[in-house]
Write an enzyme that holds these catalytic residues in place. Sequence first.
Site, mmCIF file in Angstrom:
data_model
loop_
_atom_site.group_PDB
_atom_site.id
_atom_site.type_symbol
_atom_site.label_atom_id
_atom_site.label_comp_id
_atom_site.label_asym_id
_atom_site.label_seq_id
_atom_site.Cartn_x
_atom_site.Cartn_y
_atom_site.Cartn_z
ATOM 1 N N LEU A 273 35.718 -13.748 -49.593
ATOM 2 C CA LEU A 273 35.387 -14.930 -50.398
ATOM 3 C C LEU A 273 34.176 -15.614 -49.785
ATOM 4 O O LEU A 273 34.171 -15.854 -48.573
ATOM 5 C CB LEU A 273 36.534 -15.944 -50.337
ATOM 6 C CG LEU A 273 37.863 -15.601 -51.012
ATOM 7 C CD1 LEU A 273 38.902 -16.647 -50.603
ATOM 8 C CD2 LEU A 273 37.703 -15.574 -52.528
ATOM 9 N N HIS A 274 33.167 -15.892 -50.583
ATOM 10 C CA HIS A 274 32.067 -16.693 -50.042
ATOM 11 C C HIS A 274 31.309 -17.478 -51.099
ATOM 12 O O HIS A 274 30.427 -18.258 -50.768
ATOM 13 C CB HIS A 274 31.070 -15.795 -49.274
ATOM 14 C CG HIS A 274 30.201 -14.976 -50.177
ATOM 15 N ND1 HIS A 274 30.642 -13.828 -50.774
ATOM 16 C CD2 HIS A 274 28.932 -15.155 -50.588
ATOM 17 C CE1 HIS A 274 29.677 -13.316 -51.516
ATOM 18 N NE2 HIS A 274 28.626 -14.098 -51.435
ATOM 19 N N ARG A 275 31.624 -17.296 -52.398
ATOM 20 C CA ARG A 275 30.887 -18.016 -53.448
ATOM 21 C C ARG A 275 31.120 -19.510 -53.300
ATOM 22 O O ARG A 275 32.283 -19.952 -53.201
ATOM 23 C CB ARG A 275 31.393 -17.645 -54.844
ATOM 24 C CG ARG A 275 31.167 -16.256 -55.211
ATOM 25 C CD ARG A 275 29.948 -16.054 -56.097
ATOM 26 N NE ARG A 275 29.585 -14.682 -55.944
ATOM 27 C CZ ARG A 275 28.433 -14.239 -55.436
ATOM 28 N NH1 ARG A 275 27.492 -15.075 -55.086
ATOM 29 N NH2 ARG A 275 28.211 -12.968 -55.293
ATOM 30 N N ARG B 243 30.297 -19.503 -44.183
ATOM 31 C CA ARG B 243 30.482 -20.645 -45.098
ATOM 32 C C ARG B 243 31.980 -20.908 -45.319
ATOM 33 O O ARG B 243 32.455 -22.052 -45.263
ATOM 34 C CB ARG B 243 29.827 -20.337 -46.447
ATOM 35 C CG ARG B 243 30.181 -21.332 -47.552
ATOM 36 C CD ARG B 243 29.840 -20.772 -48.918
ATOM 37 N NE ARG B 243 28.419 -20.632 -49.145
ATOM 38 C CZ ARG B 243 27.590 -21.629 -49.443
ATOM 39 N NH1 ARG B 243 28.053 -22.856 -49.549
ATOM 40 N NH2 ARG B 243 26.318 -21.415 -49.626
ATOM 41 N N ASP C 75 35.096 -12.138 -54.362
ATOM 42 C CA ASP C 75 34.174 -12.788 -55.293
ATOM 43 C C ASP C 75 32.756 -12.258 -55.074
ATOM 44 O O ASP C 75 31.785 -12.826 -55.572
ATOM 45 C CB ASP C 75 34.236 -14.320 -55.170
ATOM 46 C CG ASP C 75 33.860 -14.834 -53.787
ATOM 47 O OD1 ASP C 75 33.368 -14.056 -52.942
ATOM 48 O OD2 ASP C 75 34.052 -16.058 -53.552
#
Length: 367
Positions: free
Chosen positions: A210-212, A245, A286
């Site tokens: 996940l990073h969006r 992030r 994502d």
Amino acid sequence: MPHARSKTVVHVIGARPNYMKIAPVMEALRPAPGIRQVLINTGQHYDQSMAGSFLNELDLPAPDHDLGVGSGSHAVQTAKVMIAFEEICLAERPDLVVVVGDVNSTLAASLVAAKLVIPIAHVEAGLRSGDRAMPEEINRIVTDRLADLLLTPSRDADANLLAEGTPREKIHFVGNVMIDTLRRHQRMATLDRVRNRIPVGDAPYAVLTLHRPSNVDNRETFGSILQAIRVVAATMPVVFPVHPRTRSRLREFELEAELEGVILTEPLGYIDFLSLTANAAIMLTDSGGLQEESTALGIPCLTLRENTERPATVTDGTNRVVGTRAADIIDGFTTAMSDGTAARMPELWDGHAAERVATVIREFLSR
Ligand code: UD1
């Protein structure tokens, strides 16, 4: 008669998803006589785990120029790349600038080249999610508008470009260069590489990434995804290499407690990550690239977003776009695990896309 001057091709990399796309293109162009290749690293990503390890593993040459731009807001990061890249272009006088994908470095380098009237080749052109809230969508639209050679990975990309009025002669359907890199490294990808750091055995496990910003910068959305992940983790181990992030948001939103039973790791290098995914039962992500890699590996993928710019992974491949609501993710997981995967490979995802890119580039430079 004087010899024709050798042509200079400048390749731009900067962020994690760029390296595996440029590597096969540089390799395919290497034997071309009369072409001098120059590699520019913008430094959009800079950690060893996000950048350095990929440069080392993927047989990329040492970059000729490191711009060292680092993190910042979109405007700051894009502007810093532009200022530094303009100087490089004035010094190197490229005959062609090659950009890949949809990150800020792709857009920034394209804007600079276009203003200096340097032709641009965009590898992975034509992808559209239709979602302008995604920064990558803006980068894709503008880069494609400016590029002279639009090298597309799938037929849907051609259709998007034609629908936007792009002249047909600029569009070249070459296939997916990321899959070239995957096929080249697949033999090296064995679980033994990672077992000493990640406790997975022969039993099925899931991989999560996940990073969006739309998923991890919003506490409610991030929380809802993690709620579903707890359910998955009750069925099988979930391995979660955590993007920087995402790591900061987990702390900021105090969501670490939601991750009970999930195996957290630092971001992994290319071959280690491939070792993990190639042997997984399912991926939840994502990321754009992982939707493609799971299709190439024939492993089910749940995309935790409302849309995808890579529809061939759904129509042909193993991907399901399930959104971010906990109930929908859990439903998707149950269906994917019970349905099996009857996927076919999208057209020209055959491990030879970069050779076709090189042919188009050589032909363009000889005009
Ligand atoms: C960028 C790309 C995205 C791509 C992703 C892959 C854009 C608009 N986004 O998003 O398309 O899918 O890379 O990772 O270009 N950070 C570090 N070390 C690093 C890099 C980043 O700690 O080496 C941290 C910084 O706090 C930074 C944050 O991660 O502010 C986000 O990095 P950034 O490059 O802005 O965007 P990504 O989310 O990585």
